[in-house]
Design a protein around this motif. Structure first.
Motif, PDB file in Angstrom:
ATOM      1  N   HIS A 150      -7.842  67.078  31.170  1.00 23.26           N
ATOM      2  CA  HIS A 150      -8.951  66.596  30.408  1.00 23.26           C
ATOM      3  C   HIS A 150      -9.430  67.308  29.349  1.00 23.26           C
ATOM      4  CE1 HIS A 150      -8.844  62.614  32.921  1.00 23.26           C
ATOM      5  NE2 HIS A 150      -8.780  63.626  33.820  1.00 23.26           N
ATOM      6  N   LEU A 151     -10.257  66.888  28.461  1.00 24.44           N
ATOM      7  CA  LEU A 151     -10.933  67.765  27.422  1.00 24.44           C
ATOM      8  C   LEU A 151     -12.233  68.161  27.689  1.00 24.44           C
ATOM      9  CD1 LEU A 151      -9.393  65.926  24.363  1.00 24.44           C
ATOM     10  CD2 LEU A 151      -8.698  68.176  25.460  1.00 24.44           C
ATOM     11  N   GLY A 152     -12.754  67.925  28.958  1.00 24.33           N
ATOM     12  CA  GLY A 152     -14.081  67.938  29.242  1.00 24.33           C
ATOM     13  C   GLY A 152     -14.961  67.019  29.927  1.00 24.33           C
ATOM     14  N   THR A 153     -16.057  67.187  30.253  1.00 25.90           N
ATOM     15  CA  THR A 153     -17.109  66.209  30.718  1.00 25.90           C
ATOM     16  C   THR A 153     -17.170  65.138  29.780  1.00 25.90           C
ATOM     17  OG1 THR A 153     -17.893  67.803  32.209  1.00 25.90           O
ATOM     18  CG2 THR A 153     -19.144  65.789  31.858  1.00 25.90           C
ATOM     19  N   PRO A 154     -17.059  64.046  30.070  1.00 32.16           N
ATOM     20  CA  PRO A 154     -17.266  62.804  29.124  1.00 32.16           C
ATOM     21  C   PRO A 154     -18.536  62.396  29.044  1.00 32.16           C
ATOM     22  CG  PRO A 154     -16.324  61.780  31.123  1.00 32.16           C
ATOM     23  CD  PRO A 154     -16.410  63.292  31.503  1.00 32.16           C
ATOM     24  N   LEU A 155     -19.088  62.111  27.756  1.00 31.97           N
ATOM     25  CA  LEU A 155     -20.334  61.710  27.318  1.00 31.97           C
ATOM     26  C   LEU A 155     -20.212  60.340  26.606  1.00 31.97           C
ATOM     27  CD1 LEU A 155     -23.316  61.548  26.664  1.00 31.97           C
ATOM     28  CD2 LEU A 155     -22.925  62.931  24.722  1.00 31.97           C
ATOM     29  N   LYS A 156     -19.040  60.138  25.610  1.00 31.94           N
ATOM     30  CA  LYS A 156     -18.775  58.864  25.035  1.00 31.94           C
ATOM     31  C   LYS A 156     -17.563  58.203  25.762  1.00 31.94           C
ATOM     32  CE  LYS A 156     -15.497  61.446  22.150  1.00 31.94           C
ATOM     33  NZ  LYS A 156     -15.280  62.244  20.581  1.00 31.94           N
ATOM     34  N   TYR A 157     -17.532  56.844  25.615  1.00 31.65           N
ATOM     35  CA  TYR A 157     -16.591  56.012  26.092  1.00 31.65           C
ATOM     36  C   TYR A 157     -15.167  56.669  26.021  1.00 31.65           C
ATOM     37  CZ  TYR A 157     -19.574  52.293  27.897  1.00 31.65           C
ATOM     38  OH  TYR A 157     -20.784  51.625  28.480  1.00 31.65           O
ATOM     39  N   MET A 158     -14.434  56.487  27.009  1.00 32.73           N
ATOM     40  CA  MET A 158     -12.896  56.743  26.819  1.00 32.73           C
ATOM     41  C   MET A 158     -11.982  55.785  27.565  1.00 32.73           C
ATOM     42  SD  MET A 158     -13.212  59.841  25.557  1.00 32.73           S
ATOM     43  CE  MET A 158     -11.934  61.088  26.040  1.00 32.73           C
ATOM     44  N   GLY A 159     -10.891  55.730  27.224  1.00 36.52           N
ATOM     45  CA  GLY A 159      -9.461  55.140  28.073  1.00 36.52           C
ATOM     46  C   GLY A 159      -9.865  53.443  27.852  1.00 36.52           C
ATOM     47  N   ALA A 160      -9.904  52.825  29.013  1.00 39.19           N
ATOM     48  CA  ALA A 160     -10.019  51.453  29.064  1.00 39.19           C
ATOM     49  C   ALA A 160     -11.361  50.965  28.623  1.00 39.19           C
ATOM     50  CB  ALA A 160      -9.665  51.202  30.342  1.00 39.19           C
ATOM     51  N   ASP A 161     -12.547  51.881  28.740  1.00 40.35           N
ATOM     52  CA  ASP A 161     -13.850  51.589  28.150  1.00 40.35           C
ATOM     53  C   ASP A 161     -13.839  51.254  26.899  1.00 40.35           C
ATOM     54  OD1 ASP A 161     -14.790  51.659  30.801  1.00 40.35           O
ATOM     55  OD2 ASP A 161     -15.392  53.688  30.962  1.00 40.35           O
ATOM     56  N   LEU A 162     -12.754  51.745  26.236  1.00 43.50           N
ATOM     57  CA  LEU A 162     -12.642  51.279  24.767  1.00 43.50           C
ATOM     58  C   LEU A 162     -12.313  49.972  24.284  1.00 43.50           C
ATOM     59  CD1 LEU A 162     -11.181  54.766  23.420  1.00 43.50           C
ATOM     60  CD2 LEU A 162     -13.524  54.186  23.218  1.00 43.50           C
ATOM     61  N   LEU A 163     -11.877  49.388  25.238  1.00 47.83           N
ATOM     62  CA  LEU A 163     -11.472  47.878  25.037  1.00 47.83           C
ATOM     63  C   LEU A 163     -12.522  47.185  24.627  1.00 47.83           C
ATOM     64  CD1 LEU A 163      -9.145  47.525  27.959  1.00 47.83           C
ATOM     65  CD2 LEU A 163      -8.529  47.807  25.552  1.00 47.83           C
TER      66      LEU A 163
END
Length: 740
Positions: free
Chosen positions: A445-458
């Motif tokens: 990964h690229l770090g701890t997620p703050l913003k939506y990623m992956g399937a949550d972008l749907l």
């Protein structure tokens, strides 16, 4: 007497005029006058101008009795100008924030040259922004002043009037004026630049050049495009009258031919019935002004022939390009079939248990988490052969010594990816890479997620623009292990990527260097960046915005922030990687770096090095805050557009409620935090402690070792202590706060 006289010719632009004038009158630099010339506009422009003049004494309006055209409207404004410099701004374009201050500073720095050339960016009606492709020329000439003869490349820039300011007494002495007709900038710009004894450049975007969907004069179909011939005739007459400029004739001859052929090639410029005549007149002019003894460039020799020959040549060129396109498609199809054939043989070729293939940031180099794992593997398990995948040869120069690599899609790439047992990456591998049974894919990964990623972008159509989420998930189906630095990341990744992988609580390998940092760990980086000894380093690291197509929203005036920080503090700026190659740096950052106002650390390959050099991080919603928290140094959140950001992108937590330090919701609040010393008070330390406990949970300095021993060698590691193992050593900045 004002520093700038901004002359704005106005005709049928009522929908854009407010934005243009607001961009000028709203500048922080106020030593200006605006001379707005109403070129008998039939819409509401005249009333708009009068309303601005009534509100702002710096605005003067001239109402012309008849429509005279763009060039002569500029001429009408010039006698009323009293400023040191003339700035001709088209009324549908806008100034960028801080542009006039940057221009004034550069004029002072270069001792009031005759002409100052600056940069621009095209802003498209559909939302895209693209910087001038020849912007590097401005950086190359950013020293002192010069003449066109000393730097002839300056004449390769777009020949327009509005990307320059002109010393008024120079213009008046030489008697420069604009002619009527289309392409009126040509007989102004060439004479001005050829006559100027002192030219300077500013590597900064000062104008947004609006690309209108309809309405641009030069994009209309008209016989008025024939005006280009007379405009170049004016240029040649100017040169003929000045023997000292005779050596420019070959250059201008070629420029004229290129310009006219470009007009002829555009499908929407000339009526089809007029193209043969336009070619004939261009060819006649080309022959009439051809310098003796000068070889005609190959691409212009078509002007020595007939229009029929020109049409045949263009047709042959198009046919050749089409054949080339089809040949490339055929080669790609053949390569794909060969790849599938090789893949079908894979089950019969054993995997190499000692081969590890690495990649980071779409094959940009030895960076990030994969680089940390690779370093650990070379120390702990030297029998493992590590091979890096690079996108192209440009990345080779930055490789550490003795680093084995292959280029993407090369035969070497296919050989190692067909045989490797381990794959380590922080982004997804290309879709064509086939995961063989027994291979192990480790995703960092690229770090701890703050913003939506992956399937949550749907559920976020704006944020996923250009992103194929189903394809992303198909590629994530190849993951065997997903590395996490905290339980928050573990929960998010398992929801955002509903695939069959195992989450591993290793910590972030790239943060091992932060967890093990000593008091002097950032010294080498500070020296490389030219930061004065003892200065407190304020790192500003903004992220991109999904509510803008290009992702760029400037939230802070860099020059103002650097000044407000005061003596003994150095502002370091690191842009989001997706903004590094766009117009962001041209909007003042590169120029401020050159002048020593701040340090642009965007090109530093490792973000961790920049974090080590910083005494305090100022960010909006960048994931760098989670990494920086490992250092236990102050963090300030600048969240002036949090509602818009969260609505457009989506966020897994309210960073304003669970902040790692104080939150500023406006620039005045941000400046006050530093002026008052609040940024490093006891409350800041309390907030940071709670944040570290939650989000630095597994970053104990042994993450890379843990990946190698447990996932590659199959060993067991000792139990990890809860939370970060220790507070990293503090560096020596004047404003550093020793944790209590």
């Amino acid at each position: 007497m004002p520093r700038f006289s901004v002359i704005v010719p106005v005709h049928k632009v009522q929908g854009y005029l407010h934005a243009c004038l607001d961009s000028v009158l709203g500048q922080s630099y106020r030593d200006i006058e605006v001379i707005a010339v109403d070129d008998r506009s039939p819409d509401g422009c005249g009333a708009i101008l009068d309303a601005y003049a009534a509100r702002d004494e710096r605005v003067r309006v001239l109402h012309l009795p008849e429509n005279v055209g763009l060039g002569r409207a500029r001429n009408a404004g010039m006698p009323h100008a009293t400023g040191d410099y003339l700035f001709f701004l088209d009324s549908d374009d806008t100034l960028t924030p801080g542009a006039l201050r940057a221009l004034a500073d550069r004029l002072d720095e270069t001792g009031d040259p005759d002409v100052l050339v600056f940069d621009y960016a095209r802003t498209h009606w559909w939302g895209g922004t693209r910087r001038n492709v020849l912007a590097p020329l401005l950086a190359e000439t950013s020293g002192g002043t010069f003449t066109a003869a000393e730097r002839p490349a300056i004449l390769d820039l777009l020949m327009v009037v509005w990307n320059k300011v002109y010393r008024r007494d120079f213009v008046e002495r030489e008697g420069f004026t604009f002619p009527p007709g289309y392409y009126e900038d040509t007989p102004w710009t060439f004479p001005v630049l050829l006559s100027a004894e002192r030219v300077a450049t500013l590597d900064r975007i000062c104008v947004y050049y609006r690309q209108r969907r309809r309405g641009s004069i030069l994009s209309t179909t008209s016989r008025k495009h024939f005006d280009v011939h007379e405009q170049y005739a004016r240029v040649f007459r100017f040169v003929d009258a000045r023997p000292a400029l005779a050596h420019w004739r070959p250059f201008l001859h070629a420029k004229m031919g290129e310009h006219c052929l470009d007009i002829l090639a555009k499908p929407d410029r000339l009526p089809p019935s007029d193209k043969a005549e336009f070619f004939r007149r261009t060819a006649e002019m080309f022959r009439a002004h051809r310098p003796e003894g000068v070889r005609v460039p190959d691409e212009l020799r078509v002007l020595e022939g007939s229009y029929a020959g020109y049409v045949l040549r263009r047709g042959a060129g198009r046919a050749g390009r089409e054949l080339g396109r089809r040949a490339a498609q055929a080669r790609a199809a053949t390569a794909a079939r060969a790849s599938r054939a090789r893949s079908s043989l894979n089950p019969y070729r054993p995997l190499d248990p000692g081969l590890v293939v690495y990649s980071a940031f779409s094959h940009r180099g030895v960076l990030g988490d994969p680089a940390a794992v690779h370093r650990a593997a070379r120390e702990i398990a030297p029998h493992l052969r590590g091979v890096w995948v690079l996108a192209d040869e440009e990345g080779v120069a930055g490789l550490p010594p003795d680093t084995e690599y292959v280029l993407l899609d090369s035969p070497g790439y296919r050989r190692v990816t067909e045989r490797a047992t381990f794959f380590v990456n922080n982004v997804n591998w290309p879709g064509a890479l086939v995961k063989r049974p027994g291979s192990v894919h480790i995703h960092t990964h690229l770090g701890t997620p703050l913003k939506y990623m992956g399937a949550d972008l749907l559920d976020r159509p704006g944020a996923r623009h250009g992103t194929d989420v189903p394809r992303m998930l198909r590629r994530a189906d190849r993951w065997d292990y997903s590395l996490v630095a905290n339980r928050h990341s573990e929960l998010v990744w398992e929801r955002a990527y509903p695939c069959h992988f195992t989450s591993v609580r290793t910590g972030s390998p790239r943060n091992d260097a932060l967890a093990g940092a000593g008091p002097d760990s950032g010294r080498a980086v500070r020296e490389r960046l030219g930061i004065p000894e003892g200065d407190t380093v304020v790192l500003y690291a903004p992220t991109r915005r999904d509510y803008r197509r290009d992702g760029l929203v400037e939230r802070i005036d860099y020059a103002r922030f650097a000044a407000d920080l005061g003596e003994g503090r150095t502002l370091v700026v690191r842009l989001h990687p997706s903004l590094a190659a766009g117009p962001a740096r041209g909007l003042g950052l590169a120029e401020l770096h050159r002048r020593g106002v701040l340090v642009d650390a965007t090109d530093e390959p490792e973000a961790g090095d920049v974090l080590l050099a910083a005494d305090v991080l100022v960010t909006d919603y960048s994931a760098l805050m989670f990494d920086y928290a490992v250092l236990d140094r102050p963090i300030v959140i600048h969240a002036d557009d949090w509602a818009a950001y969260r609505a457009s992108r989506g966020a897994y937590l309210d960073i304003t409620a669970e902040a790692p330090g104080h939150v500023a919701r406006s620039y005045p609040e941000l400046a006050w935090l530093f002026d008052s010393g609040t940024w490093r008070d006891a409350e800041a330390a309390r907030l940071r402690s709670a944040f570290r406990k939650r989000y630095c949970e597994f970053d104990d300095g042994r993450a890379a070792e843990r990946v190698v021993r447990t996932l590659m060698l199959g060993e067991r590691m000792p139990e990890r202590p809860a939370g970060p193992a220790r507070v990293p050593g503090q560096a020596t900045g004047r404003d550093r706060l020793t944790p209590s």
